[in-house]
Design a protein around this motif. Structure first.
Motif, PDB file in Angstrom:
ATOM      1  N   ASP A 188       0.832  -1.205   0.000  1.00  0.00           N
ATOM      2  CA  ASP A 188       0.000   0.000   0.000  1.00  0.00           C
ATOM      3  C   ASP A 188       0.867   1.255   0.000  1.00  0.00           C
ATOM      4  N   TYR A 237       1.060   4.087  -2.895  1.00  0.00           N
ATOM      5  CA  TYR A 237       0.788   5.484  -2.553  1.00  0.00           C
ATOM      6  C   TYR A 237       1.922   6.394  -3.014  1.00  0.00           C
ATOM      7  N   THR A 277      -5.362   4.698  -9.387  1.00  0.00           N
ATOM      8  CA  THR A 277      -5.734   3.710  -8.374  1.00  0.00           C
ATOM      9  C   THR A 277      -6.133   4.458  -7.111  1.00  0.00           C
ATOM     10  N   HIS A 278      -6.753   3.732  -6.191  1.00  0.00           N
ATOM     11  CA  HIS A 278      -7.250   4.373  -4.973  1.00  0.00           C
ATOM     12  C   HIS A 278      -6.132   5.100  -4.221  1.00  0.00           C
ATOM     13  N   LEU A 279      -5.008   4.436  -4.009  1.00  0.00           N
ATOM     14  CA  LEU A 279      -3.964   5.031  -3.179  1.00  0.00           C
ATOM     15  C   LEU A 279      -3.160   6.085  -3.922  1.00  0.00           C
ATOM     16  N   ASP A 319      -4.350   7.955  -6.295  1.00  0.00           N
ATOM     17  CA  ASP A 319      -5.251   9.103  -6.380  1.00  0.00           C
ATOM     18  C   ASP A 319      -5.386   9.808  -5.037  1.00  0.00           C
ATOM     19  N   LEU A 320      -5.281   9.042  -3.959  1.00  0.00           N
ATOM     20  CA  LEU A 320      -5.295   9.651  -2.622  1.00  0.00           C
ATOM     21  C   LEU A 320      -4.073  10.545  -2.436  1.00  0.00           C
TER      22      LEU A 320
END
Length: 502
Positions: free
Chosen positions: A137, A141, A148-150, A152-153
């Motif tokens: 993760d 990130y 992707t979720h991370l 984009d976070l």
């Protein structure tokens, strides 16, 4: 006067100078981060809360990589706590240093700070209380471009561009019983192997560092390296070494020869890694990341830490050693040893950077200044360019209680053909005698000038303090002369000297 002779020849090349040798280390420990690099209320603080006076000194120090966020701290760290709006970040108990962690500084802030410091970020993942999922993760990130979720976070948190972190440490000092999540070599080798393989599925070009021994005195030393590498050899690129030194029982002679232990440590780990390579029929060579090394008066701090603490303080004053001239001379000699082994030690981190056993010290709301250890590191980082040259040294020796015989003079050289320059770094371990060194530099080329600087003081225990921040400094050594192909210089007792040839 005692005389030593050194011969330098370009054919005695060890390896190119690897800039990563001049790395450092920032851990969430004591006042390294908070009241160190980060103090939003300081007069010099920038818009991100980082002290500009500290940043100026870090750039002057010449650090090239910064290992982060630990250290013992990483073995209980949840990286997600340190991203997103500061007001939403949880406060946590840090078991490693019995402190309160506010998470005001996390991966996004530190990556931005590294860029301002002109340093490469070297990230450590938690393999003490966490494992493969958390490492993947964090990698997604920090490094994935987007979509992707991370990733984009990360963009939502203000960093649309990936950090592209190349070097990753797979945990920290997992051989140590003091470590949260401490485990056997077999257990650690298995989780490190799984984590490394998974991370390289995401990015095969990553450079991964597996935990070696946290000191050559560890009872598992040697066996630990062998077992861990048997589990991880195909997936990792480095094995770490950690070593700290201090003067014990007022035995200055042994302390000044501390580099002999570092040499033993490096050569033993190299032999072990190469044994595993041949045993597994490996095709690559594992190098060493000496990613914690320094002078640290650990025994004194351990006595203090035995006092029971009921509170969990924020940014307490921990491990704030004030360094002497003798400490700086030994540190300079340790850096010489790292360069002497630069064919296999291709990354190193001086631990730590600010306040905590550090070359830079700060006062809240006040000044930042250079410890004695700042000078040999900054000067070597500035002058050591091109390739490392192994010297042939002929010097008298003396007896030490800890290491047996030790030469009074140690040295290493670098040669930068492109710039037409060379540098030589020397120590005089004699406690009472200056030593005249005659260097045959004909084999390096023709040099018309030499500038010499020495770290020395009549009081080998002189220090730079808040009250007297410039008591000790690197000063010109006017004894240096070049006559034909011979360079002559006199080294004061208990001194570190740099020669800049051009």
């Amino acid at each position: 006067m005692v005389t030593a002779r050194i011969t330098l020849d370009r054919s005695a090349e060890i390896a190119p100078v690897n800039p990563r040798i001049f790395g450092s280390f920032v851990e969430h420990l004591g006042r390294c981060v908070y009241d160190g690099i980060y103090e939003p209320t300081h007069p010099t603080a920038n818009q991100d809360g980082f002290r500009q006076d500290v940043l100026d000194l870090v750039r002057e120090l010449g650090t090239t990589t910064i290992r982060y966020p630990g250290g013992n701290f990483v073995s209980g760290y949840r990286w997600e706590d340190g991203v997103g709006p500061r007001e939403s970040r949880p406060k946590r108990l840090d078991l490693a240093w019995h402190s309160l962690e506010t998470n005001e500084v996390g991966v996004d802030e530190f990556a931005k700070w590294c860029k301002a410091a002109d340093s490469e970020l070297m990230m450590a993942v938690n393999l003490g209380t966490r494992g493969v999922d958390a490492a993947l993760d964090l990698l997604e990130y920090t490094n994935h471009p987007g979509g992707t979720h991370l990733s984009d976070l990360r963009a939502k948190n203000g960093s649309p561009e990936p950090y592209d972190i190349r070097m990753w440490c797979l945990g920290n000092e997992m051989d140590g019983p003091w470590q949260v999540g401490h485990m056997s070599a077999d257990d650690y080798g298995k989780i490190a192997g799984r984590t490394a393989s998974a991370m390289k599925m995401l990015d095969p070009t990553l450079e991964l560092v597996v935990c070696g021994s946290s000191g050559s005195q560890m009872p598992t030393f040697g066996d630990w390296e062998r077992i861990v590498l048997e589990h991880t050899y195909d997936s990792v690129d480095y094995i770490s070494c950690h070593a700290y030194y201090q003067e014990r029982n007022r035995d200055l002679g042994s302390f000044l020869a501390s580099s002999l232990d570092m040499q033993y440590f490096i050569e033993t780990v190299v032999a072990t890694a190469d044994h595993v390579k041949h045993k597994l029929r490996g095709k690559k060579t594992i190098n060493i990341s000496f990613d914690e090394w320094n002078i640290w008066y650990l025994e004194e701090h351990m006595l203090k830490s035995e006092e029971k603490r009921e509170d969990w303080p924020y940014a307490p004053r921990l491990l704030e050693d004030v360094y002497s001239v003798a400490d700086a001379v030994v540190l300079g000699n340790l850096l010489i040893t790292l360069l002497q082994h630069s064919d296999r030690v291709t990354s190193a981190s001086l631990a730590q950077l600010v306040n905590v056993i550090a070359p830079i010290v700060t006062e809240p709301g006040g000044p930042a200044w250079r410890q004695t250890t700042f000078f040999p590191f900054a000067t070597t980082a500035a002058l050591a360019k091109g390739r490392v040259i192994r010297p042939m040294i002929s010097a008298p020796s003396y007896d030490t209680k800890a290491y047996g015989g030790a030469a009074l003079v140690d040295a290493v050289a670098t040669l930068d053909d492109e710039a037409g320059k060379a540098a030589v770094f020397l120590v005089n371990r004699s406690q009472d005698e200056p030593i005249t060194v005659e260097l045959d530099v004909r084999g390096l080329g023709s040099f018309g000038s030499v500038r010499a600087s020495s770290l020395h003081d009549e009081d080998v225990y002189a220090k730079n303090t808040l009250e007297d921040q410039n008591r000790v400094a690197l000063r010109p050594n006017d004894s240096a002369r070049v006559d034909g192909g011979t360079l002559t210089v006199t080294l004061p007792p208990v001194s570190w000297t740099a020669l800049d040839l051009g």
